[in-house]
Design an enzyme around this catalytic site. Sequence first.
Site, PDB file in Angstrom:
ATOM      1  CD1 TRP A 185     107.624  21.389  38.278  1.00 50.29           C
ATOM      2  CD2 TRP A 185     108.375  20.076  36.649  1.00 50.29           C
ATOM      3  NE1 TRP A 185     106.652  21.321  37.303  1.00 50.29           N
ATOM      4  CE2 TRP A 185     107.085  20.532  36.291  1.00 50.29           C
ATOM      5  CE3 TRP A 185     109.044  19.208  35.764  1.00 50.29           C
ATOM      6  CZ2 TRP A 185     106.446  20.162  35.095  1.00 50.29           C
ATOM      7  CZ3 TRP A 185     108.422  18.831  34.581  1.00 50.29           C
ATOM      8  CH2 TRP A 185     107.137  19.317  34.258  1.00 50.29           C
ATOM      9  CD  GLU A 226     110.274  24.491  38.868  1.00 50.31           C
ATOM     10  OE1 GLU A 226     111.044  23.511  38.795  1.00 50.31           O
ATOM     11  OE2 GLU A 226     110.176  25.339  37.964  1.00 50.31           O
ATOM     12  CE  LYS A 228     104.247  24.078  34.050  1.00 45.65           C
ATOM     13  NZ  LYS A 228     105.216  23.378  33.183  1.00 45.65           N
ATOM     14  CG  ASP A 259     109.738  28.397  36.195  1.00 50.72           C
ATOM     15  OD1 ASP A 259     109.344  29.313  35.434  1.00 50.72           O
ATOM     16  OD2 ASP A 259     110.404  27.430  35.794  1.00 50.72           O
ATOM     17  CG  HIS A 262     106.186  27.259  36.797  1.00 47.40           C
ATOM     18  ND1 HIS A 262     106.676  26.176  37.476  1.00 47.40           N
ATOM     19  CD2 HIS A 262     106.621  27.125  35.529  1.00 47.40           C
ATOM     20  CE1 HIS A 262     107.393  25.432  36.657  1.00 47.40           C
ATOM     21  NE2 HIS A 262     107.381  25.992  35.463  1.00 47.40           N
ATOM     22  CG  HIS A 286     113.661  27.105  37.889  1.00 43.33           C
ATOM     23  ND1 HIS A 286     113.091  25.905  37.522  1.00 43.33           N
ATOM     24  CD2 HIS A 286     114.836  26.792  38.509  1.00 43.33           C
ATOM     25  CE1 HIS A 286     113.890  24.918  37.916  1.00 43.33           C
ATOM     26  NE2 HIS A 286     114.937  25.434  38.513  1.00 43.33           N
ATOM     27  CG  ASP A 294     105.993  27.482  31.835  1.00 48.10           C
ATOM     28  OD1 ASP A 294     106.951  28.260  31.968  1.00 48.10           O
ATOM     29  OD2 ASP A 294     106.017  26.287  32.186  1.00 48.10           O
ATOM     30  CG  ASP A 296     110.194  27.222  29.833  1.00 50.43           C
ATOM     31  OD1 ASP A 296     110.732  27.553  30.894  1.00 50.43           O
ATOM     32  OD2 ASP A 296     109.219  26.457  29.783  1.00 50.43           O
ATOM     33  CG  ASP A 326     113.400  26.107  33.765  1.00 55.65           C
ATOM     34  OD1 ASP A 326     113.746  25.545  32.705  1.00 55.65           O
ATOM     35  OD2 ASP A 326     112.436  25.718  34.459  1.00 55.65           O
TER      36      ASP A 326
HETATM   37  C1  RNT Z   1     108.792  22.784  34.208  1.00 61.45           C
HETATM   38  C2  RNT Z   1     109.681  23.323  35.246  1.00 61.45           C
HETATM   39  C3  RNT Z   1     111.000  22.593  35.403  1.00 61.45           C
HETATM   40  C4  RNT Z   1     111.648  22.235  34.088  1.00 61.45           C
HETATM   41  C5  RNT Z   1     113.036  21.668  34.223  1.00 61.45           C
HETATM   42  C6  RNT Z   1     113.514  21.020  32.966  1.00 61.45           C
HETATM   43  O1  RNT Z   1     107.702  23.556  33.995  1.00 61.45           O
HETATM   44  O2  RNT Z   1     109.930  24.682  35.034  1.00 61.45           O
HETATM   45  O3  RNT Z   1     111.839  23.338  36.207  1.00 61.45           O
HETATM   46  O4  RNT Z   1     111.697  23.326  33.217  1.00 61.45           O
HETATM   47  O5  RNT Z   1     113.097  20.824  35.290  1.00 61.45           O
HETATM   48 ZN    ZN Z   2     111.376  25.604  36.296  1.00 66.23          ZN
END
Ligand code: RNT
Ligand code: ZN
Length: 417
Positions: A185, A226, A228, A259, A262, A286, A294, A296, A326
């Site tokens: 990523w 990955e 986004k 993810d 994302h 993720h 986003d 998290d 994640d």
């Molecule tokens: C960031 C991505 C990525 C990170 C990690 C730490 O938006 O989701 O995967 O969260 O690599």
């Molecule tokens: Zn991620």
Amino acid sequence: MNSNSKGYQLARERYATLDVNTDRALKTLAAIPISLHCWQGDDVGGFESVGGTLGGGLAVTGNYPGKARTPEELRADLEKAYSLIPGRHRLNLHAFYGEFGGRKVDRDAIEPKHFNNWIAWAKKNKLGLDFNPTCFSHPKAADGFTLSHRDQGIRRFWIEHCRRSREIGAAMGKALGKTCVTNVWIPDGLKDTPADRVAPRQRLAESLDAVFMEPISPKLNLDAIEPKLFGIGSESYVVGSHEFYLGYAISRKKLLTLDAGHYHPTEGIADKISSVLLFLPEILLHVSRGVRWDSDHVVILNDDLLAIAREIAGNGFEKRVHIGLDYFDASINRVAAWTIGARNMIRALLIALLEPPAIKTAEANGDFTSRLALQEEAKTLPFGAVWDYYCESENVPAGENWLAEAKNYEKNVLSKR
Ligand code: RNT
Ligand code: ZN
């Protein structure tokens, strides 16, 4: 007879009336590993001697005491978390969690030996390892570009880092006899309206081709990429967008990483799984929880999570979908954050595995009334008793009993840091 057996027997009988075999569901569940993300343990800090500040548009909020400051502390915290999570799982490491012996080893010089302690620890704890190059929190990523940078020297630096990361992943896969998934990523993108959307994407494709040039056995390491939609500081343009990486993954035979944070806030990743798996053999997830963006947040047992689990377990995709978590929450006990998220992911898979087959049959018969009725009735089936039984048979605390253990650990270990 353990305390939950009675509850389990009743649940098993109830499910049997719906043609659901709970024993079989638990057997399938026990074989699905979840990759815990090391970065929840120290707020995405890493262990490089020259500690930088968190970059790449990633933001961790909260200052709950007791975060891991060393690899030893992080491993101890992880062991505690794994002891509260049923089943055998994996650890997802980022490159800047290597152990560099107090020396400055730049990202383009990392080697498998810097991860020897992690590998030995994983072996001892019967864990698989996954890996990630760290393309943020570094002076060469400070202007927000890495693999797609207009400067060739900077691109080469990050190519070398990613190239070495795959080799480290392969070394992990070899040492443990369990395939490592190495996920790339990068934060590359622009805060404001780009004048040129094409050139950075062309450069990213070229850089990735250079990263992946050397063939590595898929038994040892699998490459994932990955996408986004936006990030903090890359609101207007992300070079590695969904379409970019979907096209790249299909044409280069890589795993696509979905993810949950994302995409547009109303867009779930559950619906993408069946589409992408028509064209790619395997993907990586993720699993995260965005709150308005986003953000998290710790994964909870909500409809989004259940939908993801249903797509995996309901379609027999357990071997084709690699599941990673994640998120990063520094406002609560970090061991509990891992435990809550992982237990929820597993619990969601269990609920999906226990789904009555009559729901799909109703749809196949065009009986959407029955489908809706059965879907709603399934929401109150006694999966909690099956879950508690699973926890007990895996020797981890059932119900809320794990919390007392996490609190004890906080009192005896985390609060002394
Ligand atoms: C960031 C991505 C990525 C990170 C990690 C730490 O938006 O989701 O995967 O969260 O690599
Ligand atoms: Zn991620």
